[in-house]
Write a protein that holds these residues in place. Structure first.
Motif, PDB file in Angstrom:
ATOM      1  N   ASP A  54      20.848  46.850 -21.507  1.00 34.12           N
ATOM      2  CA  ASP A  54      20.410  45.537 -21.069  1.00 34.12           C
ATOM      3  C   ASP A  54      21.492  44.540 -21.476  1.00 34.12           C
ATOM      4  N   ILE A  55      21.565  43.414 -20.775  1.00 33.32           N
ATOM      5  CA  ILE A  55      22.524  42.389 -21.168  1.00 33.32           C
ATOM      6  C   ILE A  55      21.908  41.461 -22.218  1.00 33.32           C
ATOM      7  N   MET A  56      20.705  40.960 -21.954  1.00 36.84           N
ATOM      8  CA  MET A  56      20.071  39.989 -22.855  1.00 36.84           C
ATOM      9  C   MET A  56      19.332  40.706 -23.986  1.00 36.84           C
ATOM     10  N   MET A  57      19.899  40.633 -25.189  1.00 37.53           N
ATOM     11  CA  MET A  57      19.262  41.177 -26.382  1.00 37.53           C
ATOM     12  C   MET A  57      19.501  40.191 -27.513  1.00 37.53           C
ATOM     13  N   PRO A  58      18.596  40.134 -28.486  1.00 35.42           N
ATOM     14  CA  PRO A  58      18.658  39.057 -29.483  1.00 35.42           C
ATOM     15  C   PRO A  58      19.812  39.092 -30.483  1.00 35.42           C
ATOM     16  N   VAL A  59      20.271  40.236 -30.911  1.00 34.36           N
ATOM     17  CA  VAL A  59      21.290  40.269 -31.961  1.00 34.36           C
ATOM     18  C   VAL A  59      22.686  40.457 -31.366  1.00 34.36           C
ATOM     19  N   MET A  60      22.922  41.576 -30.724  1.00 37.09           N
ATOM     20  CA  MET A  60      24.191  41.821 -30.032  1.00 37.09           C
ATOM     21  C   MET A  60      23.858  42.094 -28.577  1.00 37.09           C
ATOM     22  N   ASP A  61      24.323  41.234 -27.683  1.00 38.68           N
ATOM     23  CA  ASP A  61      23.970  41.415 -26.278  1.00 38.68           C
ATOM     24  C   ASP A  61      24.814  42.508 -25.612  1.00 38.68           C
ATOM     25  N   GLY A  62      24.452  42.829 -24.391  1.00 36.20           N
ATOM     26  CA  GLY A  62      25.116  43.908 -23.667  1.00 36.20           C
ATOM     27  C   GLY A  62      26.560  43.628 -23.323  1.00 36.20           C
ATOM     28  N   ILE A  63      26.924  42.362 -23.154  1.00 35.00           N
ATOM     29  CA  ILE A  63      28.320  42.016 -22.867  1.00 35.00           C
ATOM     30  C   ILE A  63      29.189  42.307 -24.098  1.00 35.00           C
ATOM     31  N   ALA A  64      28.739  41.851 -25.263  1.00 37.29           N
ATOM     32  CA  ALA A  64      29.481  42.118 -26.503  1.00 37.29           C
ATOM     33  C   ALA A  64      29.548  43.623 -26.765  1.00 37.29           C
ATOM     34  N   LEU A  65      28.445  44.312 -26.497  1.00 33.87           N
ATOM     35  CA  LEU A  65      28.418  45.770 -26.667  1.00 33.87           C
ATOM     36  C   LEU A  65      29.417  46.431 -25.721  1.00 33.87           C
ATOM     37  N   ALA A  66      29.414  46.015 -24.457  1.00 39.07           N
ATOM     38  CA  ALA A  66      30.337  46.604 -23.470  1.00 39.07           C
ATOM     39  C   ALA A  66      31.791  46.402 -23.885  1.00 39.07           C
ATOM     40  N   PRO A  77      31.559  55.658 -19.635  1.00 37.58           N
ATOM     41  CA  PRO A  77      31.081  54.769 -18.571  1.00 37.58           C
ATOM     42  C   PRO A  77      29.968  53.850 -19.091  1.00 37.58           C
ATOM     43  N   ILE A  78      29.937  52.620 -18.557  1.00 41.22           N
ATOM     44  CA  ILE A  78      28.957  51.619 -18.979  1.00 41.22           C
ATOM     45  C   ILE A  78      28.225  51.104 -17.750  1.00 41.22           C
ATOM     46  N   LEU A  79      26.900  51.099 -17.826  1.00 48.12           N
ATOM     47  CA  LEU A  79      26.042  50.558 -16.771  1.00 48.12           C
ATOM     48  C   LEU A  79      25.144  49.518 -17.427  1.00 48.12           C
ATOM     49  N   LEU A  80      25.127  48.305 -16.870  1.00 48.60           N
ATOM     50  CA  LEU A  80      24.331  47.236 -17.445  1.00 48.60           C
ATOM     51  C   LEU A  80      23.114  46.917 -16.580  1.00 48.60           C
ATOM     52  N   MET A  81      22.082  46.355 -17.231  1.00 48.19           N
ATOM     53  CA  MET A  81      20.851  45.935 -16.551  1.00 48.19           C
ATOM     54  C   MET A  81      20.566  44.494 -16.957  1.00 48.19           C
ATOM     55  N   ARG A  90      28.034  36.830 -15.421  1.00 47.47           N
ATOM     56  CA  ARG A  90      28.889  37.045 -16.599  1.00 47.47           C
ATOM     57  C   ARG A  90      29.436  38.463 -16.619  1.00 47.47           C
ATOM     58  N   ALA A  91      28.579  39.424 -16.283  1.00 49.17           N
ATOM     59  CA  ALA A  91      28.975  40.832 -16.326  1.00 49.17           C
ATOM     60  C   ALA A  91      30.001  41.164 -15.257  1.00 49.17           C
ATOM     61  N   PHE A  92      29.983  40.458 -14.131  1.00 48.94           N
ATOM     62  CA  PHE A  92      30.947  40.756 -13.081  1.00 48.94           C
ATOM     63  C   PHE A  92      32.371  40.435 -13.511  1.00 48.94           C
ATOM     64  N   GLY A  93      32.542  39.648 -14.549  1.00 45.30           N
ATOM     65  CA  GLY A  93      33.855  39.428 -15.106  1.00 45.30           C
ATOM     66  C   GLY A  93      34.396  40.661 -15.812  1.00 45.30           C
ATOM     67  N   LEU A  94      33.538  41.636 -15.997  1.00 45.23           N
ATOM     68  CA  LEU A  94      33.916  42.876 -16.682  1.00 45.23           C
ATOM     69  C   LEU A  94      34.093  44.036 -15.703  1.00 45.23           C
ATOM     70  N   ASP A  95      34.411  43.726 -14.447  1.00 40.76           N
ATOM     71  CA  ASP A  95      34.478  44.742 -13.393  1.00 40.76           C
ATOM     72  C   ASP A  95      35.245  46.004 -13.781  1.00 40.76           C
ATOM     73  N   SER A  96      36.325  45.851 -14.507  1.00 44.42           N
ATOM     74  CA  SER A  96      37.129  47.018 -14.865  1.00 44.42           C
ATOM     75  C   SER A  96      36.487  47.848 -15.975  1.00 44.42           C
ATOM     76  N   LEU A  97      35.489  47.279 -16.671  1.00 44.23           N
ATOM     77  CA  LEU A  97      34.855  47.982 -17.785  1.00 44.23           C
ATOM     78  C   LEU A  97      33.484  48.551 -17.454  1.00 44.23           C
ATOM     79  N   VAL A  98      32.798  47.940 -16.480  1.00 50.50           N
ATOM     80  CA  VAL A  98      31.398  48.270 -16.206  1.00 50.50           C
ATOM     81  C   VAL A  98      31.270  48.903 -14.832  1.00 50.50           C
ATOM     82  N   SER A  99      30.525  50.008 -14.760  1.00 53.92           N
ATOM     83  CA  SER A  99      30.312  50.695 -13.479  1.00 53.92           C
ATOM     84  C   SER A  99      29.533  49.833 -12.500  1.00 53.92           C
ATOM     85  N   ASP A 100      28.470  49.186 -12.992  1.00 53.79           N
ATOM     86  CA  ASP A 100      27.613  48.384 -12.128  1.00 53.79           C
ATOM     87  C   ASP A 100      26.679  47.558 -13.008  1.00 53.79           C
ATOM     88  N   VAL A 101      26.009  46.594 -12.386  1.00 53.61           N
ATOM     89  CA  VAL A 101      24.968  45.816 -13.045  1.00 53.61           C
ATOM     90  C   VAL A 101      23.727  45.946 -12.176  1.00 53.61           C
TER      91      VAL A 101
END
Length: 129
Positions: A54-66, A77-81, A90-101
């Motif tokens: 998931d992207i939205m999490m209270p302590v460390m979000d999915g973007i920071a994790l990715a 491989p990384i897949l975000l929800m 925000r996640a689309f800025g990580l196109d080279s790192l994330v398979s999909d959102v």
């Protein structure tokens, strides 16, 4: 099948996704937060085939994790929800790192297909035969 690290703070969503992916024979390891997921990854080096977070999490979000996973585990491989349009952008800025959102809410079939695509390295626009 694959060994997947599922990171989701909402217990009901985590249970739904876990059940959906187990239908395809995947082994699921659960984490409630990005920090916990990172600890699991660092103690079980190279034992996962996919990070589904998931992207939205209270302590460390999915973007920071990715970003941390891409740095420390570059072959994973990384897949975000997300259920929030601004987080998806925000996640689309990580196109080279994330398979999909994957946008929430999703169906059982949609998450299964997204995971299958991520595992074979196909972009979201391609169909799986």
């Amino acid at each position: 099948m694959a060994r997947i690290l599922l990171t989701e703070d909402d217990e009901s969503v985590r249970a739904f996704v876990k059940r959906a992916l187990e239908l395809d024979g995947h082994e699921i390891v659960e984490a409630e937060d990005g920090g916990i997921a990172l600890e699991i990854l660092n103690t079980r080096q190279d034992s996962f085939d996919l990070l589904l977070s998931d992207i939205m999490m209270p302590v460390m979000d999915g973007i920071a994790l990715a970003l941390a996973v891409a740095r420390d585990h570059p072959g994973l491989p990384i897949l975000l929800m997300t259920g929030f349009a601004d987080q998806r952008e925000r996640a689309f800025g990580l196109d080279s790192l994330v398979s999909d959102v994957v946008s929430k809410p999703f169906t059982l079939a949609e998450i299964r297909v997204a995971v299958a695509r991520a595992l074979v390295g196909r972009p979201a626009a391609e169909k799986i035969a």
